[in-house]
Motif scaffolding. Structure first.
Motif, mmCIF file in Angstrom:
data_model
loop_
_atom_site.group_PDB
_atom_site.id
_atom_site.type_symbol
_atom_site.label_atom_id
_atom_site.label_comp_id
_atom_site.label_asym_id
_atom_site.label_seq_id
_atom_site.Cartn_x
_atom_site.Cartn_y
_atom_site.Cartn_z
ATOM 1 N N ARG A 82 0.822 -1.220 0.000
ATOM 2 C CA ARG A 82 0.000 0.000 0.000
ATOM 3 C C ARG A 82 0.853 1.266 0.000
ATOM 4 N NH1 ARG A 82 -0.818 2.539 4.862
ATOM 5 N NH2 ARG A 82 -2.719 3.506 4.049
ATOM 6 N N ASP A 83 2.134 1.120 0.320
ATOM 7 C CA ASP A 83 3.065 2.243 0.320
ATOM 8 C C ASP A 83 4.367 1.794 -0.338
ATOM 9 O OD1 ASP A 83 5.156 4.121 1.247
ATOM 10 O OD2 ASP A 83 3.590 4.909 2.565
ATOM 11 N N PRO A 84 4.867 2.557 -1.315
ATOM 12 C CA PRO A 84 6.083 2.130 -2.008
ATOM 13 C C PRO A 84 7.351 2.163 -1.153
ATOM 14 C CG PRO A 84 5.423 4.317 -2.756
ATOM 15 C CD PRO A 84 4.325 3.805 -1.863
ATOM 16 N N ARG A 85 7.302 2.787 0.016
ATOM 17 C CA ARG A 85 8.475 2.865 0.887
ATOM 18 C C ARG A 85 8.699 1.599 1.696
ATOM 19 N NH1 ARG A 85 6.496 8.337 3.672
ATOM 20 N NH2 ARG A 85 4.595 7.078 3.525
ATOM 21 N N GLY A 86 7.708 0.709 1.704
ATOM 22 C CA GLY A 86 7.820 -0.501 2.510
ATOM 23 C C GLY A 86 6.487 -0.803 3.167
ATOM 24 N N ARG A 87 6.520 -1.617 4.209
ATOM 25 C CA ARG A 87 5.298 -2.057 4.872
ATOM 26 C C ARG A 87 4.814 -0.985 5.841
ATOM 27 N NH1 ARG A 87 2.809 -7.185 5.682
ATOM 28 N NH2 ARG A 87 0.703 -6.642 6.322
#
Length: 140
Positions: A82-87
């Motif tokens: 849901r977020d490209p930075r990680g979980r």
């Protein structure tokens, strides 16, 4: 067998709606999704509950004062990716305010604006899903 653990970051978002059908969005001033519209929200700080973080972020990003106890929890959004930075896992909250409540972009927001719920722009992350959940709850 060695266990591996994923780093999970905890955030809080708030859907703010008006009594006459508008929702508050902020324009993201940073990546990811810089320049896109999103809900006010951010990381939960050490020693803070997600409800406290949601109220704090709402004030910092949009200039809307709210006490944590005024926020109603909508649920938790935790889909991988849901977020490209990680979980990232977010606890989402809802607040209804009167029409004409003043807003002012601050902190990391490039802009803050009231949008008609019937004509929302493309939204960052899964914020359209979170807004839909808030609107469904207000129709009950």
């Amino acid at each position: 067998m060695t266990e591996t653990f994923e780093t999970i970051r905890f955030t809080a978002d708030t859907v703010v709606t008006t009594t006459d059908g508008y929702v508050l969005l902020i324009e993201r001033g940073w990546d990811p999704h810089k320049g896109q519209w999103a809900l006010p929200g951010g990381h939960v700080d050490v020693g803070e509950t997600s409800r406290q973080a949601a109220a704090r972020e709402l004030g910092e990003e949009a200039g809307v004062p709210a006490a944590p106890e005024e926020l109603t929890q909508l649920g938790v959004w935790d889909a991988p990716g849901r977020d490209p930075r990680g979980r990232y896992v977010t606890a989402a909250y809802h607040l209804t305010v009167i029409s004409g409540t003043p807003i002012e972009a601050g902190d990391d927001a490039a802009a803050a604006r009231w949008w008609p719920v019937t004509a929302l722009p493309p939204l960052a992350f899964d914020h359209a899903e979170i807004i839909a959940a808030a609107l469904a709850r207000t129709e009950d």
